[in-house]
Write an enzyme that holds these catalytic residues in place. Structure first.
Site, short mmCIF file in Angstrom:
data_model
loop_
_atom_site.label_atom_id
_atom_site.label_comp_id
_atom_site.label_asym_id
_atom_site.label_seq_id
_atom_site.Cartn_x
_atom_site.Cartn_y
_atom_site.Cartn_z
N MET A 139 -6.37 38.03 -12.61
CA MET A 139 -7.03 39.30 -12.31
C MET A 139 -7.15 39.54 -10.81
O MET A 139 -6.88 38.67 -9.99
CB MET A 139 -8.41 39.32 -12.95
CG MET A 139 -8.39 39.21 -14.47
SD MET A 139 -10.05 39.11 -15.20
CE MET A 139 -10.72 40.73 -14.79
N HIS A 140 -7.56 40.76 -10.46
CA HIS A 140 -8.02 41.16 -9.13
C HIS A 140 -6.91 41.34 -8.09
O HIS A 140 -7.19 41.78 -6.98
CB HIS A 140 -9.05 40.16 -8.57
CG HIS A 140 -10.10 39.72 -9.52
ND1 HIS A 140 -10.91 40.61 -10.20
CD2 HIS A 140 -10.49 38.48 -9.91
CE1 HIS A 140 -11.75 39.94 -10.96
NE2 HIS A 140 -11.51 38.65 -10.82
N ASP B 257 -6.88 37.51 -17.82
CA ASP B 257 -6.66 36.17 -18.36
C ASP B 257 -7.83 35.64 -19.18
O ASP B 257 -7.62 35.05 -20.26
CB ASP B 257 -6.28 35.19 -17.24
CG ASP B 257 -7.21 35.24 -16.04
OD1 ASP B 257 -8.24 35.93 -16.09
OD2 ASP B 257 -6.90 34.57 -15.04
#
Length: 490
Positions: A81-82, A236
């Site tokens: 992520m991110h 995830d």
């Protein structure tokens, strides 16, 4: 029979898993990835490497399990992520993707993190999130920022290649600091604060909804003749929750990797940003999740292993399989700072209560207890003892029966250890692909895997663990203040 494919984009590798319509694994392949660190605190990847890794893994499956690949009718995506994948007018990559563990945007995160941001997003704005990364680019690479047409999360860049569609889904989008997490929609106000608009964002779907279909040229290359639906997928951790059946309120999973994660599902939106717990959308509609993180879980026992020059399994093996009442020796596992509930990057670990008689077994036990109490911190930040009744244990640390028994007593809830098998994010992604392709009920698909063993809290230990947890909680303010008096950053 139809098959379904889960694609999990990790930081160090990309994994592809094929399951059949009964969710039985058929084949898997992985391709390695590397991280570039051009400066201190920076962490980047070339998005082209994700596509190359996917081609490599699919080519391996085509060679070894061609018939299974041909029967794929749905694909689900999971990914770290991110990350900020910045694209220009023609969807060309303008710079390497800035990853989740990149800390360069700490100044920008602090500027964005205020009452308004927390009210809209339900979370602290951490430096690892996507929005502060774009604020950093705006400040430090204005020529790149001026060309930004679109910003995608890592797995969604793979989706663009797979389908030609710019789409994200709720669980991953919630980690950007641009999503109104309660409304499950982009926040125009948070976008405005980083110089962007809704037009810079992909469309949004739920994790089990269709986000498009596999491009005809790729289907032909893979040997697939029919239409293949590509699901929204999940970040995830949300995808991992789908893999272990954590989709209903009161359920959760406990991940004991290098870091530790306590993930619980919820049917309502109840953020608590002041506790440094993440409140994100789940990959399923009208569902959210809370996630507490301790930065050194199995990492703490790895540290002890290196310090004592003895393998982790040998250290924990001396303890047996059942925990005892908590001892006097206490360990704060803040080897790399702490996330939940302190959000303190500067604090460091401490071992308190050493005696002349203290031996390796005592220290090992204290380290495992310290991590268990740090996970209790995560539980308390999200709702407290009783808010979850059962946690599924995953990760390297779940190999220790002693540690799982200890966790059951420290958290006062049942800990279930799955039977051997692959129940990670790739399976969760494949399950979401199945739901999108067939319209199946997610609750019927996202079931808990077979259980090898269940660890129950023991009533006779409850008082001792509650008292020990109270002593553990009292240590953080003391060590923080000591650091300040000693002239260390705190």
């Amino acid at each position: 029979m139809a098959n379904y494919l889960g694609l999990d984009l990790g930081t160090s590798s990309l994994k592809v898993l094929i399951i059949d319509e009964n969710q039985q694994p058929i084949a898997t392949a992985t391709a390695p990835l590397t991280v570039q660190r051009p400066e201190f605190g920076w962490s980047e990847q070339d998005p082209a490497s994700w596509i190359e890794a996917c081609r490599t893994a699919i080519a391996e499956l085509k060679e070894t399990h061609g018939a299974a690949l041909t029967a794929v009718e749905g694909i689900g995506l999971s990914g770290h992520m991110h990350g900020a994948t910045i694209l220009g007018e023609g969807d060309e990559v303008l710079r390497p993707c800035i990853l989740w563990n990149d800390t360069r945007s700490h100044r920008e995160a602090a500027e964005l993190d205020d009452e308004e941001a927390r009210r809209i997003t339900g979370n602290i704005v951490f430096p690892g999130f996507t929005a502060p990364k774009l604020a950093w680019v705006r400040r430090n690479e204005p020529e790149v920022f001026g060309r930004v047409r679109r910003v995608l999360l890592p797995k969604d860049y793979l989706r663009l290649w797979l389908t030609g569609e710019a789409v994200s889904e709720m669980s991953d989008a919630a980690g950007t600091s641009w999503l109104d997490t309660g409304r499950r929609d982009w926040s125009e106000r948070m976008l405005e604060r980083t110089g962007l608009t809704r037009e810079h964002m992909p469309a949004l779907v739920e994790g089990g909804e269709s986000s498009g279909t596999l491009r005809a040229e790729l289907a032909s290359e893979w040997g697939i003749a029919g239409r293949v639906v590509v699901a929204g997928g999940g970040g995830d951790n949300a995808a991992s929750a789908c893999g272990v059946g954590v989709v209903k309120p009161g359920t959760g999973f406990l991940s004991l990797g290098t870091s530790g994660v306590l993930f619980t599902a919820a049917e309502s939106y109840a953020p608590r940003p002041e506790t440094a717990i993440h409140t994100f959308c789940h990959a399923l509609p009208n569902t959210w999740h809370q996630m507490g993180v301790t930065l050194s879980a199995a990492g703490s026992i790895e540290w002890l292993s290196q310090f004592l020059r003895e393998k982790p399994a040998e250290l924990t093996g001396t303890l047996g399989e059942s925990c005892e009442a908590s001892g006097r020796l206490l360990f704060l596992p803040y080897l790399a700072g702490e996330r939940t509930p302190h959000n303190d990057a500067a604090v460091r670990g401490v071992l308190v209560g050493l005696e002349a008689s203290t031996d390796r077994r005592d220290v090992t036990r204290a380290v495992l207890e310290g991590v268990a109490f740090s996970m209790r911190d995560c539980l308390e930040a999200g709702g407290g003892v009783g808010s979850v009744t059962r946690l599924v244990a995953v990760g390297a640390g779940s190999r220790s029966a002693y540690w799982l028994d200890l966790m059951a007593n420290a958290l006062q809830c049942q800990i279930a250890l799955p039977a051997a098998g692959d129940f990670g994010a790739a399976l969760g992604a494949a399950r979401l692909g199945l739901v999108a392709a067939t319209g199946a009920d997610p609750a019927a698909v996202m079931t808990e895997p077979p259980t090898a063993r269940v660890f129950e809290p023991r009533a006779e230990l409850a008082g001792a663990f509650a008292e020990a947890y109270g002593r553990y909680r009292s240590l953080y303010p003391a060590i923080r203040d000591w650091q300040a008096r000693a002239g260390q950053p705190a």
